[in-house]
Design a protein around this motif. Sequence first.
Motif, PDB file in Angstrom:
ATOM      1  N   ALA A 108       0.465  -1.210  -4.794  1.00  0.00           N
ATOM      2  CA  ALA A 108       1.472   0.064  -5.519  1.00  0.00           C
ATOM      3  C   ALA A 108       0.397   0.872  -6.149  1.00  0.00           C
ATOM      4  CB  ALA A 108       2.616  -1.194  -5.753  1.00  0.00           C
ATOM      5  N   ASP A 109       1.864   2.398  -6.691  1.00  0.00           N
ATOM      6  CA  ASP A 109       1.047   3.039  -7.466  1.00  0.00           C
ATOM      7  C   ASP A 109       3.235   2.131  -8.719  1.00  0.00           C
ATOM      8  OD1 ASP A 109      -0.576   4.019  -6.438  1.00  0.00           O
ATOM      9  OD2 ASP A 109       0.064   5.459  -5.731  1.00  0.00           O
ATOM     10  N   VAL A 110       2.357   2.704 -10.115  1.00  0.00           N
ATOM     11  CA  VAL A 110       2.892   1.363 -10.518  1.00  0.00           C
ATOM     12  C   VAL A 110       3.313   2.963 -12.077  1.00  0.00           C
ATOM     13  CG1 VAL A 110       3.652  -0.543 -12.028  1.00  0.00           C
ATOM     14  CG2 VAL A 110       2.225  -0.218 -10.977  1.00  0.00           C
ATOM     15  N   ALA A 111       5.030   2.317 -12.025  1.00  0.00           N
ATOM     16  CA  ALA A 111       5.785   3.652 -13.463  1.00  0.00           C
ATOM     17  C   ALA A 111       5.665   2.271 -14.470  1.00  0.00           C
ATOM     18  CB  ALA A 111       6.958   4.542 -13.512  1.00  0.00           C
ATOM     19  N   LEU A 112       5.692   2.580 -15.745  1.00  0.00           N
ATOM     20  CA  LEU A 112       5.311   1.638 -16.467  1.00  0.00           C
ATOM     21  C   LEU A 112       6.801   1.789 -17.874  1.00  0.00           C
ATOM     22  CD1 LEU A 112       1.758   0.802 -16.672  1.00  0.00           C
ATOM     23  CD2 LEU A 112       3.374  -0.701 -15.538  1.00  0.00           C
ATOM     24  N   GLY A 113       7.946   0.975 -17.952  1.00  0.00           N
ATOM     25  CA  GLY A 113       8.684   0.948 -18.869  1.00  0.00           C
ATOM     26  C   GLY A 113       8.576  -0.030 -19.781  1.00  0.00           C
ATOM     27  N   ALA A 114       9.011   0.902 -20.795  1.00  0.00           N
ATOM     28  CA  ALA A 114       9.043   0.253 -22.307  1.00  0.00           C
ATOM     29  C   ALA A 114       8.978   0.892 -23.295  1.00  0.00           C
ATOM     30  CB  ALA A 114       7.970  -1.402 -22.662  1.00  0.00           C
ATOM     31  N   ARG A 115       8.575  -0.164 -25.057  1.00  0.00           N
ATOM     32  CA  ARG A 115       9.917   0.675 -25.733  1.00  0.00           C
ATOM     33  C   ARG A 115       7.577   0.497 -26.364  1.00  0.00           C
ATOM     34  NH1 ARG A 115      13.010  -3.608 -29.180  1.00  0.00           N
ATOM     35  NH2 ARG A 115      11.253  -4.235 -28.250  1.00  0.00           N
ATOM     36  N   SER A 116       6.628   0.096 -26.480  1.00  0.00           N
ATOM     37  CA  SER A 116       5.326   0.285 -27.211  1.00  0.00           C
ATOM     38  C   SER A 116       4.696   1.074 -26.061  1.00  0.00           C
ATOM     39  CB  SER A 116       5.212  -1.460 -27.238  1.00  0.00           C
ATOM     40  OG  SER A 116       6.296  -2.133 -28.107  1.00  0.00           O
TER      41      SER A 116
ATOM     42  N   ASP B  53       0.409  -1.202  -0.266  1.00  0.00           N
ATOM     43  CA  ASP B  53      -0.206  -0.024   0.042  1.00  0.00           C
ATOM     44  C   ASP B  53       1.101   1.160  -0.071  1.00  0.00           C
ATOM     45  OD1 ASP B  53      -2.762  -0.874  -0.294  1.00  0.00           O
ATOM     46  OD2 ASP B  53      -1.584  -2.360   1.610  1.00  0.00           O
ATOM     47  N   GLY B  54       0.932   1.748  -0.698  1.00  0.00           N
ATOM     48  CA  GLY B  54       1.234   3.302  -0.961  1.00  0.00           C
ATOM     49  C   GLY B  54       2.988   3.587  -1.779  1.00  0.00           C
ATOM     50  N   VAL B  55       3.106   1.800  -2.209  1.00  0.00           N
ATOM     51  CA  VAL B  55       4.458   1.930  -2.442  1.00  0.00           C
ATOM     52  C   VAL B  55       4.169   2.687  -3.896  1.00  0.00           C
ATOM     53  CG1 VAL B  55       5.711   0.000  -3.118  1.00  0.00           C
ATOM     54  CG2 VAL B  55       5.681   0.014  -0.959  1.00  0.00           C
ATOM     55  N   ARG B  56       5.741   3.565  -4.379  1.00  0.00           N
ATOM     56  CA  ARG B  56       5.633   3.791  -5.481  1.00  0.00           C
ATOM     57  C   ARG B  56       6.627   2.788  -6.048  1.00  0.00           C
ATOM     58  NH1 ARG B  56       8.022   8.929  -2.579  1.00  0.00           N
ATOM     59  NH2 ARG B  56       8.900   7.154  -1.865  1.00  0.00           N
TER      60      ARG B  56
ATOM     61  N   VAL C 285      13.533   6.392 -15.038  1.00  0.00           N
ATOM     62  CA  VAL C 285      14.555   6.043 -14.185  1.00  0.00           C
ATOM     63  C   VAL C 285      13.915   7.650 -13.082  1.00  0.00           C
ATOM     64  CG1 VAL C 285      15.588   6.057 -11.736  1.00  0.00           C
ATOM     65  CG2 VAL C 285      15.813   4.048 -13.780  1.00  0.00           C
ATOM     66  N   ASP C 286      14.555   8.438 -13.419  1.00  0.00           N
ATOM     67  CA  ASP C 286      13.666   9.556 -13.364  1.00  0.00           C
ATOM     68  C   ASP C 286      12.428  10.024 -13.505  1.00  0.00           C
ATOM     69  OD1 ASP C 286      16.096  10.064 -12.286  1.00  0.00           O
ATOM     70  OD2 ASP C 286      17.113  11.411 -13.521  1.00  0.00           O
ATOM     71  N   ASP C 287      12.037  10.091 -14.740  1.00  0.00           N
ATOM     72  CA  ASP C 287      10.490  10.569 -15.079  1.00  0.00           C
ATOM     73  C   ASP C 287       9.444   9.275 -14.291  1.00  0.00           C
ATOM     74  OD1 ASP C 287      11.703  11.482 -17.015  1.00  0.00           O
ATOM     75  OD2 ASP C 287      10.843  10.197 -18.880  1.00  0.00           O
ATOM     76  N   ALA C 288      10.334   8.716 -13.582  1.00  0.00           N
ATOM     77  CA  ALA C 288       9.113   7.165 -12.897  1.00  0.00           C
ATOM     78  C   ALA C 288       9.442   7.543 -11.661  1.00  0.00           C
ATOM     79  CB  ALA C 288       9.701   5.754 -12.399  1.00  0.00           C
ATOM     80  N   ALA C 289      10.206   8.633 -11.400  1.00  0.00           N
ATOM     81  CA  ALA C 289      10.520   9.264  -9.952  1.00  0.00           C
ATOM     82  C   ALA C 289       9.478  10.084  -9.585  1.00  0.00           C
ATOM     83  CB  ALA C 289      11.875   9.504  -9.613  1.00  0.00           C
ATOM     84  N   ALA C 290       9.837  11.158 -10.656  1.00  0.00           N
ATOM     85  CA  ALA C 290       9.220  12.744 -10.634  1.00  0.00           C
ATOM     86  C   ALA C 290       7.632  11.998 -10.730  1.00  0.00           C
ATOM     87  CB  ALA C 290       9.631  13.037 -12.317  1.00  0.00           C
ATOM     88  N   ALA C 291       7.534  11.292 -11.681  1.00  0.00           N
ATOM     89  CA  ALA C 291       5.448  10.885 -11.862  1.00  0.00           C
ATOM     90  C   ALA C 291       5.296  10.647 -10.895  1.00  0.00           C
ATOM     91  CB  ALA C 291       5.111  10.307 -13.174  1.00  0.00           C
ATOM     92  N   LEU C 292       5.796   9.581 -10.007  1.00  0.00           N
ATOM     93  CA  LEU C 292       5.523   9.512  -8.351  1.00  0.00           C
ATOM     94  C   LEU C 292       5.672   9.685  -6.797  1.00  0.00           C
ATOM     95  CD1 LEU C 292       5.758   5.679 -10.066  1.00  0.00           C
ATOM     96  CD2 LEU C 292       3.322   6.756 -10.425  1.00  0.00           C
ATOM     97  N   GLY C 293       6.048  10.818  -7.046  1.00  0.00           N
ATOM     98  CA  GLY C 293       7.157  11.066  -5.993  1.00  0.00           C
ATOM     99  C   GLY C 293       7.975  10.683  -5.502  1.00  0.00           C
TER     100      GLY C 293
END
Length: 295
Positions: free
Chosen positions: A52-60, A26-29, A95-103
Motif C-alpha cells: 500500500a501507499d500510505v498517508a500518515l496522520g498525527a501532530r508531530s 498492492d496499489g491500495v491507497r 482525510v481530504d489531504d490524504a485522498a488528494a495526495a494518493l489519488g
Amino acid sequence: MKPAANSPAPAPHAPVAHVLDAFRLDGVRALVTGASRGIGRSVAVALAQAGADVALGARSHGALTETACLVAKEGRTAVPVPGDFAEAGVAETVVDDAAAALGGLDVVVHNAGVLPSLPDGSPAMAPLQDSAQEDWDRVLSVNLNATAALCRRAHRHLVESSRASVVLMSSLAGVAGTPRMEAYAASKAAQISLARSLAAGWARAGIRVNALCPGWTRTDMTAFAASTAPLSDWLMAHVPMGRWAEPDEVARAALFLASPAASFLTGQALLLDGGASVPDGGLAGIPKPPSPFAA
Ligand SMILES: NC(=O)c1ccc[n+]([C@@H]2O[C@H](COP(=O)([O-])OP(=O)(O)OC[C@H]3O[C@@H](n4cnc5c(N)ncnc54)[C@H](OP(=O)(O)O)[C@@H]3O)[C@@H](O)[C@H]2O)c1
C-alpha cells in the motif's frame, strides 16, 4: 461510481491464486492516523510491506517524516498529513489531504488516540469521581468526535473504491470497561458501536468497517505502566499469556482486517489481548501479586 446503499449486494471478491495473496494490498491507497509512533507507525509499515501507499496522520511533523522514511524503504509512497484531531475540522482536512495526495482512498486505519492525562501530559489513572470534566471532554473529543468526523468525510472517498475497508483502533477497554480510565473506556466502546453501525449502513456500498481491540501493548502510551514493576506485574497477571503485546502484533491484525483476507468480515470487534478478556477465575492457577491499587 459504487452502487447506492439500497442496491443489491456487490459482487463477491475475486478468488486469489494463493491464500497469501489475499493479505496483499498492492496499489491500495491507505490513510493511517496516529502514525508518528507506536502502533500506528507499525501499521503504516505493515501496510506498506503489503503493497500500500500510505498517508500518515498525527501532530508531530518530525516523527511523521521518520515514519515516512520507513514506508519509503519498503518502496511505497508515504505522505505526511499532519493535524491535531482535538481541533474542529482537522479530521476532514486530514482525510481530504490524504485522498488528494494518493489519488483516492481505499483503506483507513484510524488509530490516533489518547489516555486521560494530567495538565503536564502524564497519564491520569483516577476514578471518575476524582477526575475533571475537562479531561473527559478532551478524551472524547480526540478518541470519539474525531473518529466520527473522519469516518463521515472518508465515506465520499471510500465509496469510489472497490476494496474499501475501515479499521478503528479501539481497545480491550472498550469491550471490558476499565476502572480509573472511564473516559478512555467509554470512548473506545463508542468506537466499537460506531464500527458496527457503519458496517451495516455501508455494506451495500462495499465498505467494510471493523474495530480492532488490543490489550496492553508496549508503546509510549503505556510506558508509565510498563516501566513500573508493581503495576506492570499486576497488569500482566491478568493476561493469561503473561506479557505485553508488541506494536507489530497489533499491526498484523490491522493488516488482516484491512486486506481482502477479511473480505467477508465486517461489523466486528476483534480482540487481540493475550487472553485478557477470558477470566481465569483462579482456576488456571496464575499467581496474582498484591494490587498496587489496594487501599
Ligand atoms: N498501547 C496500548 O496498550 C493500547 C491498547 C489498546 C488500544 N490502544 C489504542 O491504539 C492506538 C495507538 O496507541 P499507541 O499505544 O500506539 O499510543 P501512542 O504511542 O501514544 O501513539 C498515539 C498516536 O496518536 C497520535 N495522536 C495523539 N493525539 C492526537 C491528536 N490530538 N491529533 C492527532 N494525532 C494524535 C500520536 O501522535 P502525535 O503525538 O504526534 O500527535 C501518536 O501517533 C490508540 O487509539 C490507543 O487508544 C493502545
